[in-house]
Design an enzyme around this catalytic site. Structure first.
Site, PDB file in Angstrom:
ATOM      1  N   LYS A 301       0.845  -1.197   0.000  1.00 39.59           N
ATOM      2  CA  LYS A 301       0.000   0.000   0.000  1.00 39.59           C
ATOM      3  C   LYS A 301       0.884   1.253   0.000  1.00 39.59           C
ATOM      4  O   LYS A 301       1.952   1.250   0.605  1.00 39.59           O
ATOM      5  CB  LYS A 301      -0.883   0.025   1.255  1.00 39.59           C
ATOM      6  N   ARG A 375     -10.495 -11.541   1.280  1.00 36.12           N
ATOM      7  CA  ARG A 375     -11.350 -12.568   0.682  1.00 36.12           C
ATOM      8  C   ARG A 375     -10.693 -13.943   0.756  1.00 36.12           C
ATOM      9  O   ARG A 375     -11.374 -14.959   0.825  1.00 36.12           O
ATOM     10  CB  ARG A 375     -11.684 -12.160  -0.761  1.00 36.12           C
TER      11      ARG A 375
HETATM   12  N1  BES Z   1      -8.236  -3.849   4.111  1.00 35.07           N
HETATM   13  C1  BES Z   1      -8.389  -3.373   2.789  1.00 35.07           C
HETATM   14  C2  BES Z   1      -9.697  -2.618   2.571  1.00 35.07           C
HETATM   15  C3  BES Z   1      -9.858  -1.320   3.296  1.00 35.07           C
HETATM   16  C4  BES Z   1      -9.564  -0.136   2.671  1.00 35.07           C
HETATM   17  C5  BES Z   1     -10.362  -1.282   4.579  1.00 35.07           C
HETATM   18  C6  BES Z   1      -9.737   1.062   3.327  1.00 35.07           C
HETATM   19  C7  BES Z   1     -10.526  -0.094   5.234  1.00 35.07           C
HETATM   20  C8  BES Z   1     -10.228   1.088   4.615  1.00 35.07           C
HETATM   21  C9  BES Z   1      -8.354  -4.551   1.812  1.00 35.07           C
HETATM   22  O1  BES Z   1      -7.624  -5.636   2.198  1.00 35.07           O
HETATM   23  C10 BES Z   1      -7.750  -4.020   0.574  1.00 35.07           C
HETATM   24  O2  BES Z   1      -6.593  -3.758   0.575  1.00 35.07           O
HETATM   25  N2  BES Z   1      -8.546  -3.871  -0.433  1.00 35.07           N
HETATM   26  C11 BES Z   1      -8.101  -3.389  -1.671  1.00 35.07           C
HETATM   27  C12 BES Z   1      -8.609  -4.380  -2.683  1.00 35.07           C
HETATM   28  C13 BES Z   1      -7.984  -4.291  -4.004  1.00 35.07           C
HETATM   29  C14 BES Z   1      -6.524  -4.633  -3.978  1.00 35.07           C
HETATM   30  C15 BES Z   1      -8.690  -5.282  -4.885  1.00 35.07           C
HETATM   31  C16 BES Z   1      -8.697  -2.014  -1.889  1.00 35.07           C
HETATM   32  O3  BES Z   1      -9.810  -1.768  -1.449  1.00 35.07           O
HETATM   33  O4  BES Z   1      -8.027  -1.171  -2.462  1.00 35.07           O
HETATM   34 MN    MN Z   2      -5.578  -5.485   1.623  1.00 32.26          MN
END
Ligand code: BES
Ligand code: MN
Ligand code: ZN
Length: 524
Positions: A301, A375
């Protein structure tokens, strides 16, 4: 069930000596019923409710003594208009309270339980930082609400706002901002159990908030599991089973293991059972995402997206807190909870984008994005629930996709379901509890987004319909059971205080699920 294979790592021990020891705060507000105005004990603040009226005037929302001339001055001067959540503190000549809080409820006609929650939360928020330890609430009379709904609104609003996360504050003044005593004035003692019930539910919300707000380096998979063990000590009706990495290898839980591989903290599969209705065949599996920190993995991230990622076990925290409330209320329902606990970190063992891993169910998954880890671990947890716990329906709750922030924002969580009665029941619980949910469709066409050349499915396709596609991935693992999915990524953790939620962890999902479970117990 007994505790199996729980290993406390040496690494955890060393961390605990370096970091602050985490303790779950016992934020207790003692409620008592004071039926008669004349019997009111002394309190630091007496809250008097007012309605605003169509002609711009204010009217009393309860009967109170005429001796309080001090309230007439600000009203006559026009300094208090009774708009919702407005509170004016004045200093009067009552023998029972040095401060009077004139609290605005807005127009009586539009008042709901939720607007009561928000108004009383605002009163508590505005009492913080002052030397207020005890508050007397003169209960309003609301034409359109039952007396018990009024009690629920006042108690929940006050409790939910009466929360401070001050574990890391050195200043004791900042730690001591919570209210300890609440008098519900004008309430018959026969209604005290309703107040105490909803206070107990809100204590479970505080428990979830504490778990989420705590440092990710303190709330590791192991420490989260310990919180479950502590709950088991408190409630005989909860049975906890913890599976460590070796057992996960034996079971071949390939996806949970893959996600955990980059971390120095080992994964735990936490299973909690509550059997409150032996005569019923119904059993709800609650499955909560328990990523104690989400760096994104090798698909790291960026700065700005990672700082809040200790919130990524908020679904798991909501599940554990829901069970604590269910146990405290002794609800006649059967629940099996499964929380896969892991970090999604970077390390020499990190799972690799482009590689294919085999799920516990047997389906193979091509990793197209290591940041779509939720997931993966939920899929294995769902399979565990189906194979070992005999659920009749499944509900998962997860901070799954940032896309929810774009589609719906912080006012509701995203709901997806393969069963409309189940979705409708969750929707109704959301309306009653104020923890709203809004349903998105599971269009089968979007399954194409997850087609993989070499594996049975891939874990990510594109940004398009992100929340729905994540749910469709999970749907592949539910084996046709009635299933609902709650994506709480936009509601679990806030960057600004909102409604009765202080900044950061909201504990969302607890009141929703408790309401849903209680209502489903009444139906059967
Ligand atoms: N934990 C995150 C989702 C999330 C984002 C929770 C912001 C709380 C606040 C999840 O694991 C994630 O990283 N999701 C990605 C998915 C993508 C890579 C398909 C996202 O939402 O960007
Ligand atoms: Mn994630
Ligand atoms: Zn995540």
């Amino acid at each position: 069930l007994k505790i199996l294979g729980f290993v406390e790592t040496q690494y955890l021990q060393s961390l605990l000596t370096i970091h602050c020891t985490f303790t779950i705060a016992e934020v207790r507000m003692q409620f008592s019923a004071i039926e008669q105005w004349a019997e009111m004990p002394a309190a630091d603040l007496l809250i008097l409710p007012f309605y605003s009226t169509a002609d711009g005037a204010v009217s009393k929302a309860a009967n109170f003594g005429s001796e309080m001339t001090s309230i007439e001055v600000p009203i006559a001067a026009g300094d208090f208009t009774a708009s919702p959540g407005d509170m004016l503190i004045t200093y009067g000549s009552t023998p029972t309270a040095p401060r009077l809080g004139l609290l605005g409820l807005g127009p009586q006609e539009t008042l709901t339980v939720e607007s009561l929650r928000r108004a009383y939360a605002s009163a508590i928020a505005k009492s913080k930082g002052k030397k207020i330890k005890s508050v007397a609430f003169l209960l309003p009379t609301v034409a359109s609400l039952t007396p018990s709904d009024v009690v629920i609104g006042v108690v929940e609003g006050a409790m939910l706002a009466n929360y401070t996360f001050a574990t890391f504050k050195q200043q004791t003044a900042e730690r001591q901002t919570t209210i300890e005593q609440a008098f519900l004035v004008g309430m018959p003692p026969s209604m005290l159990p309703i107040a105490l019930k909803h206070a107990a539910i809100c204590e479970a919300v505080h428990f979830a908030r504490d778990l989420v707000n705590g440092n990710a380096d303190d709330i590791t998979p192991q420490q989260f599991a310990k919180a479950a063990l502590q709950l088991m000590d408190k409630f005989d009706s909860l049975k906890v089973r913890l599976l460590d990495r070796h057992e996960l290898i034996e079971l071949q839980m390939g996806l949970l293991l893959a996600v955990s591989r980059g971390s120095a903290n080992e994964p735990v599969l936490m299973v909690v059972e509550y059997n409150g209705n032996p005569s019923s065949q119904e059993r709800t599996a609650l499955i909560g995402k328990g990523v104690t920190y989400d760096t994104g993995g090798l698909n790291l991230k960026p700065t700005g997206s990672m700082e809040s990622m200790r919130c990524d076990m908020a679904g798991g925290a909501a599940v554990l807190a829901t069970l604590s409330a269910v146990a405290a209320l002794k609800l006649p329902v059967n629940i099996s909870a499964v929380v896969p606990l892991t970090e999604n970190a970077i390390g020499p063992g990190s799972y690799k984008p482009g590689d294919i891993y085999r799920s516990y169910a047997g389906k193979t998954v091509e990793i197209t994005n290591s940041d779509a880890e939720g997931r993966l671990i939920l899929a294995d947890a769902i399979t565990y629930a189906i194979r070992h716990l005999k659920p009749t329906r499944l509900i998962d709750i997860a901070t799954l996709t940032g896309a929810t922030e774009i589609s719906i924002g912080p006012e509701a969580s995203v709901l997806c379901a393969n069963n409309q009665p189940l979705a409708d029941a969750l929707f109704a619980a959301g309306e009653r509890s104020g923890e709203r949910v809004w349903q998105l469709p599971l269009y089968k066409e979007y399954r194409d987004n997850l087609k993989s050349d070499n594996a049975d499915i891939k874990n990510w396709g594109s940004r398009s319909a992100g929340s729905i596609v994540a749910a469709i991935f999970l749907q592949e693992f539910v084996e046709g059971l009635p299933w609902a999915h709650l994506d709480i990524a936009s509601t679990a953790f806030l960057n600004e205080a909102r409604r009765y939620h202080p900044k950061h962890a909201t504990g969302i999902g607890v009141r929703l699920l408790v309401d849903f479970l209680e209502a489903s117990a009444e139906r059967t």
